[in-house]
Write a protein that holds these residues in place. Structure first.
Motif, short mmCIF file in Angstrom:
data_model
loop_
_atom_site.label_atom_id
_atom_site.label_comp_id
_atom_site.label_asym_id
_atom_site.label_seq_id
_atom_site.Cartn_x
_atom_site.Cartn_y
_atom_site.Cartn_z
N LEU A 1 0.81 -1.22 0.00
CA LEU A 1 0.00 0.00 0.00
C LEU A 1 0.84 1.27 0.00
O LEU A 1 0.52 2.24 -0.70
CB LEU A 1 -0.93 0.01 1.22
N LEU B 1 -4.99 -8.21 -0.95
CA LEU B 1 -4.95 -6.81 -1.39
C LEU B 1 -6.19 -6.39 -2.17
O LEU B 1 -6.43 -5.18 -2.32
CB LEU B 1 -3.71 -6.58 -2.26
N LEU C 1 -8.42 -3.56 -1.21
CA LEU C 1 -7.72 -2.29 -0.96
C LEU C 1 -7.30 -1.59 -2.25
O LEU C 1 -6.55 -0.63 -2.21
CB LEU C 1 -6.49 -2.56 -0.09
N ALA D 1 -5.37 2.00 -2.67
CA ALA D 1 -4.06 2.10 -3.30
C ALA D 1 -4.05 3.13 -4.43
O ALA D 1 -3.09 3.90 -4.59
CB ALA D 1 -3.62 0.74 -3.81
#
Length: 428
Positions: A285, A338, A341, A345
């Motif tokens: 991130l 991930l 997210l 990001a």
């Protein structure tokens, strides 16, 4: 602050509440955790402190058993503090599970904007004042920890008795694009060196890449192993034994099945462990944001700059090119840790208000003893950038060596720390 023992050492847990935003000290608080380690025979002695700043970003401090490597050397004269930097380990972790507590993607991105070297150093200063009574301490910064140490010299040198940096002198002003334009040729050199050492891996890597190009594999944890993901195993090549690890991984890739050759369960299991960000999502991130300074966004720099190097296209003839320490949008598609997210990001990549991390004028007037190990062809941190920064920090002494790769402080242990301590003490 409970204490407990391992052979030869006494360990003490320290928990501290710190401001999320140090500009608002009375605002929201988050937890920071650190583990104190002292040799049993010196547990009650008034020793100086050494705080270890872990590489990363996004990794908690190493969990040691006993006193291997550099830690054993440090414990001869220091009380050592192993800090879980904010967002990692036991310090209010930032993951796909916890970040939704912040709200939507924008709220998450705004939150994570406070997880760079500047905030980490301010955390260190609060911890230092609590533990040392105000006395300065020595920092040992590995990789990204060296970036933090360089910011420490810029922002709070009064807190430092000395700074020791291993593979972590950052450029003071390079944009992320400059970092990756320097990085891709190094990655290519490391790949060529690997194939020169293990020429049989040329055919093995090509067979795996061709297999994945026809039918990407979903690993047991849900990670979708594509050709690009396979190439990213080149991150191993930055460590002293990484080429050997990669070789042994490739040699066991395929097994025969009734349906024909397939990637073995053992191969898939190990690749999954190497590639998944489940244990350290903060790395993916905020990785590019560690280079963010000023109004220019990072804007998925590694992905954009890679397009300038067509030799990294695995579909070209010749040996499969591996890649290295780069984060791409596809990570947030293929990795289940991930995927939730991705929007967060994207917002971090677009951010254009990063505070500057380094003060060239203050570094030019530095009075803190500083020594840095600079590895001759470090795959992760550009040697030319490091040496330029070394010349910009008054009094900094460098040890440039090709004896180690980026993980020299782990692989070389006592010798690396011994050399840096001798340099800051003018004994070498």
């Amino acid at each position: 602050m409970p204490s407990y023992r391992q052979p030869g050492v006494v360990l003490t847990d320290h928990h501290l509440q710190v401001p999320l935003d140090h500009a608002q000290p009375d605002g929201e608080q988050i937890a920071v955790y650190a583990r104190e380690v002292v040799a049993t025979r010196q547990a009650g002695a008034p020793l100086p402190w050494l705080v270890y700043l872990q590489g990363g970003p996004g990794f908690g401090a190493n969990r040691f058993t006993g006193t291997p490597g550099w830690l054993g050397r440090a414990l001869k004269e220091f009380r050592v503090l192993l800090l879980d930097q904010r967002g990692t380990g036991r310090s209010t972790p930032a993951t796909r599970q916890t970040l939704p507590l912040r709200g939507d993607a924008k709220a998450q991105a705004d939150y994570l904007a406070h997880f760079r070297a500047d905030a980490i150093v301010q955390d260190c200063e609060l911890v230092r004042k609590r533990l040392t009574g105000g006395a300065p301490w020595t920092v040992l910064g590995q990789s990204f920890g060296g970036f933090c140490a360089t910011h420490y010299l810029s922002a709070a040198p009064e807190g430092l008795a000395a700074a020791l940096i291993t593979g972590g002198l950052p450029s003071l002003d390079a944009h992320a694009d400059d970092v990756y334009r320097a990085a891709y040729p190094r990655i290519a050199r490391k790949t060529a060196a690997h194939y020169a050492r293990y020429p049989q891996d040329v055919e093995r890597a090509r067979r795996i890449a061709d297999h994945l190009a026809e039918r990407p594999v979903t690993l047991p944890n849900g990670y979708r192993l594509t050709v690009e993901a396979f190439q990213s195993l080149g991150i191993l090549l930055g460590g002293g034994d990484g080429s050997h690890q990669l070789h042994y991984l490739l040699e066991d890739a395929f097994v025969r099945t009734p349906a024909g050759p397939a990637l073995s369960d053992a191969f898939q299991e190990e690749v999954q462990a190497r590639l998944s960000f489940a244990a350290h999502p903060l790395y993916a991130l905020v990785h590019e944001s560690i280079y963010g300074q000023g109004e220019r966004p990072t804007d998925w720099s590694a992905e954009r700059v890679r397009a300038e190097f067509p030799q990294f296209d695995a579909g070209r003839e010749g040996p499969v090119p591996f890649t290295g320490e780069t984060i791409h949008p596809w990570h947030f598609v293929e990795d289940p840790a991930l995927r939730p997210l991705r929007e967060t990001a994207d917002l971090l990549a677009a951010r254009n208000d990063w505070p500057r991390l380094y003060d060239p004028a203050r570094l030019a007037a530095n009075e803190v003893p500083v020594a840095a190990a600079v590895y001759h062809d470090d795959m992760y941190v550009d040697t030319a950038h490091s040496l330029e920064t070394a010349r910009s920090i008054r009094g900094l002494r460098t040890w440039v060596t090709d004896e180690f790769e980026h993980d020299g402080v782990r692989a070389g242990g006592p010798r690396v720390l011994d050399r840096l301590l001798a340099l800051v003490r003018d004994e070498a």
